[in-house]
Design an enzyme around this catalytic site. Structure first.
Site, PDB file in Angstrom:
ATOM      1  N   SER A  93      -2.349  -0.535   5.600  1.00  0.00           N
ATOM      2  CA  SER A  93      -2.944  -1.876   4.758  1.00  0.00           C
ATOM      3  C   SER A  93      -4.108  -2.046   4.931  1.00  0.00           C
ATOM      4  O   SER A  93      -4.765  -1.960   6.176  1.00  0.00           O
ATOM      5  CB  SER A  93      -1.967  -3.081   4.918  1.00  0.00           C
ATOM      6  OG  SER A  93      -2.597  -4.231   4.782  1.00  0.00           O
TER       7      SER A  93
ATOM      8  N   TYR B 220      -6.832  -3.753  -0.581  1.00  0.00           N
ATOM      9  CA  TYR B 220      -6.960  -5.099  -1.056  1.00  0.00           C
ATOM     10  C   TYR B 220      -8.252  -5.056  -1.550  1.00  0.00           C
ATOM     11  O   TYR B 220      -9.445  -5.135  -0.893  1.00  0.00           O
ATOM     12  CB  TYR B 220      -6.628  -6.096  -0.137  1.00  0.00           C
ATOM     13  CG  TYR B 220      -5.229  -6.417  -0.136  1.00  0.00           C
ATOM     14  CD1 TYR B 220      -4.471  -6.470  -1.183  1.00  0.00           C
ATOM     15  CD2 TYR B 220      -4.722  -6.575   1.462  1.00  0.00           C
ATOM     16  CE1 TYR B 220      -2.975  -6.941  -1.245  1.00  0.00           C
ATOM     17  CE2 TYR B 220      -3.355  -6.841   1.194  1.00  0.00           C
ATOM     18  CZ  TYR B 220      -2.421  -6.948   0.192  1.00  0.00           C
ATOM     19  OH  TYR B 220      -1.130  -7.438   0.415  1.00  0.00           O
TER      20      TYR B 220
ATOM     21  N   THR C 142      -3.409  -2.333  -4.404  1.00  0.00           N
ATOM     22  CA  THR C 142      -2.422  -3.428  -4.560  1.00  0.00           C
ATOM     23  C   THR C 142      -2.629  -4.193  -5.599  1.00  0.00           C
ATOM     24  O   THR C 142      -3.800  -4.958  -5.511  1.00  0.00           O
ATOM     25  CB  THR C 142      -2.087  -4.016  -3.323  1.00  0.00           C
ATOM     26  OG1 THR C 142      -1.408  -3.059  -2.494  1.00  0.00           O
ATOM     27  CG2 THR C 142      -0.905  -5.083  -3.543  1.00  0.00           C
TER      28      THR C 142
ATOM     29  N   LYS D 129      -0.220  -0.098  -7.151  1.00  0.00           N
ATOM     30  CA  LYS D 129       0.965  -0.678  -6.634  1.00  0.00           C
ATOM     31  C   LYS D 129       1.207  -2.194  -7.295  1.00  0.00           C
ATOM     32  O   LYS D 129       0.465  -2.856  -7.209  1.00  0.00           O
ATOM     33  CB  LYS D 129       0.945  -0.755  -5.132  1.00  0.00           C
ATOM     34  CG  LYS D 129       2.032  -1.666  -4.433  1.00  0.00           C
ATOM     35  CD  LYS D 129       1.958  -1.285  -2.881  1.00  0.00           C
ATOM     36  CE  LYS D 129       3.108  -2.071  -1.964  1.00  0.00           C
ATOM     37  NZ  LYS D 129       3.037  -3.473  -1.852  1.00  0.00           N
TER      38      LYS D 129
ATOM     39  N   HIS E  85       6.368  -6.678  -4.523  1.00  0.00           N
ATOM     40  CA  HIS E  85       5.823  -7.077  -3.246  1.00  0.00           C
ATOM     41  C   HIS E  85       6.909  -7.729  -2.437  1.00  0.00           C
ATOM     42  O   HIS E  85       6.792  -8.671  -1.458  1.00  0.00           O
ATOM     43  CB  HIS E  85       4.602  -7.984  -3.577  1.00  0.00           C
ATOM     44  CG  HIS E  85       3.827  -8.028  -2.379  1.00  0.00           C
ATOM     45  ND1 HIS E  85       2.343  -7.426  -2.421  1.00  0.00           N
ATOM     46  CD2 HIS E  85       3.534  -8.365  -1.172  1.00  0.00           C
ATOM     47  CE1 HIS E  85       1.701  -7.394  -1.652  1.00  0.00           C
ATOM     48  NE2 HIS E  85       2.257  -8.041  -0.492  1.00  0.00           N
TER      49      HIS E  85
HETATM   50  C1  FMN Z   1       5.092  -8.939   6.274  1.00  0.00           C
HETATM   51  C2  FMN Z   1       4.741  -8.126   5.200  1.00  0.00           C
HETATM   52  C3  FMN Z   1       3.388  -7.885   4.901  1.00  0.00           C
HETATM   53  C4  FMN Z   1       3.217  -7.115   3.511  1.00  0.00           C
HETATM   54  N1  FMN Z   1       1.619  -6.638   3.803  1.00  0.00           N
HETATM   55  C5  FMN Z   1       1.338  -5.831   2.676  1.00  0.00           C
HETATM   56  C6  FMN Z   1       0.172  -5.419   2.489  1.00  0.00           C
HETATM   57  O1  FMN Z   1      -0.842  -5.656   3.229  1.00  0.00           O
HETATM   58  N2  FMN Z   1      -0.363  -4.649   1.350  1.00  0.00           N
HETATM   59  C7  FMN Z   1       0.637  -4.373   0.574  1.00  0.00           C
HETATM   60  O2  FMN Z   1       0.227  -3.581  -0.610  1.00  0.00           O
HETATM   61  N3  FMN Z   1       1.759  -4.830   0.573  1.00  0.00           N
HETATM   62  C8  FMN Z   1       2.166  -5.645   1.501  1.00  0.00           C
HETATM   63  N4  FMN Z   1       3.523  -5.807   1.362  1.00  0.00           N
HETATM   64  C9  FMN Z   1       4.460  -5.467   0.618  1.00  0.00           C
HETATM   65  C10 FMN Z   1       5.048  -4.155   1.063  1.00  0.00           C
HETATM   66  O3  FMN Z   1       4.265  -3.090   0.725  1.00  0.00           O
HETATM   67  C11 FMN Z   1       6.392  -3.805   0.031  1.00  0.00           C
HETATM   68  O4  FMN Z   1       6.026  -4.061  -1.376  1.00  0.00           O
HETATM   69  C12 FMN Z   1       7.547  -4.779   0.321  1.00  0.00           C
HETATM   70  O5  FMN Z   1       7.623  -5.125   1.637  1.00  0.00           O
HETATM   71  C13 FMN Z   1       8.580  -4.359  -0.367  1.00  0.00           C
HETATM   72  O6  FMN Z   1       9.843  -5.197   0.002  1.00  0.00           O
HETATM   73  P1  FMN Z   1      11.008  -5.113   0.958  1.00  0.00           P
HETATM   74  O7  FMN Z   1      10.623  -4.931   2.202  1.00  0.00           O
HETATM   75  O8  FMN Z   1      11.918  -6.379   0.673  1.00  0.00           O
HETATM   76  O9  FMN Z   1      11.827  -4.003   0.769  1.00  0.00           O
HETATM   77  C14 FMN Z   1       3.950  -6.660   2.672  1.00  0.00           C
HETATM   78  C15 FMN Z   1       5.212  -7.107   2.865  1.00  0.00           C
HETATM   79  C16 FMN Z   1       5.681  -7.754   4.116  1.00  0.00           C
HETATM   80  C17 FMN Z   1       7.295  -7.958   4.358  1.00  0.00           C
END
Ligand code: FMN
Length: 387
Positions: free
Chosen positions: A130, A154, A180, A259, A283
């Site tokens: 990320s 981002y 994203t 994404k 997300h």
């Molecule tokens: C704590 C946390 C931080 C996240 N940070 C990012 C991020 O920095 N960039 C991004 O594209 N998605 C981020 N996501 C989304 C994840 O890439 C992913 O889409 C999501 O975790 C999928 O859902 P699930 O974990 O319930 O399966 C984050 C998710 C969580 C739980």
């Protein structure tokens, strides 16, 4: 034997260890893993990782969507040897599984993304790093070694900073850029609001910014607070449109993956924009509460894309059966999210590796027991929708 069943043997390892009195160090069942991690994490970090937007209705929808599709296993088809290998946009992987981009991993464990990078790298599972990581993308690349890795952008408000991130990613051998699209603003997240918890305000999760020459212009001798304010101002640009994507194309030679696509019309726009792949994702229910469950959105997007670019999937994947269902509905690979964060919280690198190995073992077993030896043969005929 090991090659014939690439991951399933992990269960034998666990059973044999039991003969010597050794039980698994981390909870095996998904719910128990989450519960144990919840005990270990402080309230703020736990709320941030486990929580979602609004009433968390979309988080629930993500899980419920999986229950409406059921696998209908096939019999007597020689499943003794399986091959889960695949390649997505030139990136080889031992199974159609990647680590979703998750920011600020040091809130779960001090080693943060470095632990994830080492664990994923040791298994050859691609990691998507990320922009909002606790360590710099260069440090993560180093920890990841020869492992496959993609970089998640981002898209910052400052085009020069965006260009700098893209250049750094390419230099550090990231093999694709994931842009994203669903987080131009942070959603209303009651758990984080209740805890007044936003890690970035504590300078956590902004390592890529603090280490960037473009970001640091004019910040000589600046206090942390000034840098954080600058970060808040530059983090995203909610004014970008489909036309703006050309900027990314002009500043990287890597494949571009969008994404956060949920609508089939957006999938078509992505094709028109000439991107190389998309991720169907909400997300993890952290952005638009009330949004469609991600798996419910997948079939229409797959249909719209008509095989022209790979469609990846995340949001709600918790085990092998979930991954099987998403792959059967047309995803080329799934991104595992929160589960590996709970492994990270409980055991750093070892915890992440254990979660990944368990997930892969369950996926291999689900494939075999459903009557298949490779995912190329698994399509919607392997499922029934139950209402
Ligand atoms: C704590 C946390 C931080 C996240 N940070 C990012 C991020 O920095 N960039 C991004 O594209 N998605 C981020 N996501 C989304 C994840 O890439 C992913 O889409 C999501 O975790 C999928 O859902 P699930 O974990 O319930 O399966 C984050 C998710 C969580 C739980």
């Amino acid at each position: 034997m090991t090659d014939a069943q690439p991951f399933a043997n992990y269960q034998n390892e666990i059973y044999f260890a039991g003969l010597g009195g050794t039980l698994p160090q981390y909870p095996v069942a998904w719910d128990d893993l989450e519960a144990r991690a919840a005990e270990k994490l402080d309230a703020g970090a736990h709320g941030y990782i486990a929580g979602g937007a609004g009433a968390e209705d979309t988080m629930r929808a993500n899980r419920e969507a999986f229950r409406r599709w059921r696998i209908v296993p096939r019999m007597l088809r020689d499943v003794s040897a399986r091959d889960l290998h695949t390649e997505v946009l030139g990136t080889p992987m031992p199974a159609p599984v990647m680590c979703a981009p998750i920011g600020v991993q040091s809130i779960a464990h001090p080693d943060g993304e470095l632990a994830t990078a080492r664990a994923a790298g040791s298994l050859g599972v691609p990691m998507i790093a990320s922009t909002a990581s606790s360590y710099t993308m260069e440090e993560i690349a180093q920890a990841n070694g020869d492992g496959p890795r993609w970089y998640q952008l981002y898209w910052p408000r400052d085009p020069e900073l965006a260009a700098s991130f893209l250049e750094r990613a390419e230099k550090s051998d990231y093999q694709a850029v994931v842009v994203t699209l669903d987080t131009w603003l942070l959603a209303w997240r009651p758990r984080d609001l209740q805890n007044s918890y936003l890690p970035f305000l504590r300078a956590t999760g902004i390592a890529n910014y603090l280490s960037d020459p473009v970001f640091n212009r004019g910040l000589d001798g600046a206090e942390d607070a000034q840098k954080i304010l600058k970060f808040l101002g530059v983090f995203s640009d909610p004014s970008v449109t489909w036309e703006s994507l050309q900027f990314i194309r002009d500043h990287t030679s890597l494949p571009i993956v969008l994404k956060g696509i949920l609508h089939p019309l957006d999938a078509r726009r992505a094709l028109d924009a000439g991107v190389n792949g998309i991720v169907v994702s909400n997300h993890g229910g952290r952005q638009v509460d009330g949004a469609i469950g991600a798996l419910d959105a997948l079939p229409a997007v797959v249909e719209a894309v008509a095989g022209r670019i790979p469609v990846l999937f995340d949001s709600g994947v918790r085990g092998g059966a979930d991954a099987f269902k998403a792959l059967a509905l047309g995803a080329r690979a799934v991104l595992l999210g929160r589960p590996y964060m709970y492994g990270l919280a409980l055991g750093g690198e070892d915890g992440v590796r254990t979660v990944l190995r368990s997930f892969l073992a369950e996926l291999d077993l689900t494939l075999a027991l459903s009557g298949y030896t490779r995912f190329a043969d698994v399509d919607q005929n392997a499922l029934r929708e139950v209402r």
